[in-house]
Design a protein around this motif. Sequence first.
Motif: not given
Length: 315
Positions: A202-206, A211-218, A238-248
């Motif tokens: 999925e593409i999502a502009p910042l 308001g979103r909660t992202l579960n199980g996502g990278f 925004r990070l939900g359960l089982g999610s991982k975030a990488v910020i570059t």
Amino acid sequence: MSRLLGARDEVLSMVEERFGLKLAARGTDIHIPDDGSGLADDIADVLSQFAEMSARGIRPSGPEMKRALDTVAEGGGMPDMVSRAERTVCVTNRGQQVRPYTQGQLEYVEAMECNDVVFAIGPAGTGKTYLAVAAAVAALKASRINRIVLVRPVVEAGERLGYLPGDLMEKVEPYIRPLFDAFYDLLPPERFNRYMEKGIIEIAPLAYMRGRTLNGGFIILDEAQNTTREQMKMFLTRLGLGSKAVITGDITQVDLPVNKESGLRAVRDILEGVAGVAFCFLSNHDVVRNDIVQRIVRAYEEYEKDGRRPQALVS
């Protein structure tokens, strides 16, 4: 030996050119002149690592070997190429292994494996985005996550999202194109398109993340130097359960108005020491593009460090 040295003994030529030495290969031995400085031992160690990689069926690339020799020549310590070679992140469509080429990249890959939130900060060409996409694709293939979300602030060139023609996808695509390039290298085009249609990628502009909660996502936030401090906080929460975030991002290339503080610059002071959050700082030594890019990055760093100002051009 032939697998190690390559066609026309190109590896020996590379070592000779870098250090100004004359090496000789005889049978299964390589003779290195010893001037008593310890350089011969360092070169022998690097060649031994090349040999071990070749024996394991891993052919070190030309840029990879050159970077290892540069590290030795610049007194940066002995590179551990064998350990890096064993850390395959993903495999491309052409069957090539995606793996860390530098010590900084190895630490980055390890950080993504062990932490929920990873910040990768460094100049262009250090593999920040590509390795993040590779890690995300590997996690998706292994069913450790159920989707990949690509996020990017839309602020380049002073343009605003609403002024661009087309629907949301058409407006955002030019800004996400660098991420697409990585995906096309790692996934067959038809699979990538299918994942996009199903929302698995999925593409999502910042600006649309609130308001979103992202579960199980990278979730990959690219060009994060162009987020404000408030936007960075909004994204991280925004990070939900089982999610991982990488910020570059690259804090030397901020496109925000001068009165706006970069969220990427501020976040280290705020989150340093928080469990599950890691910061990886890459430098010109980690650039894996054309050699000229590494020299350009180094020149800019020296220029900005000295505080010099550009001189007027004389016609």
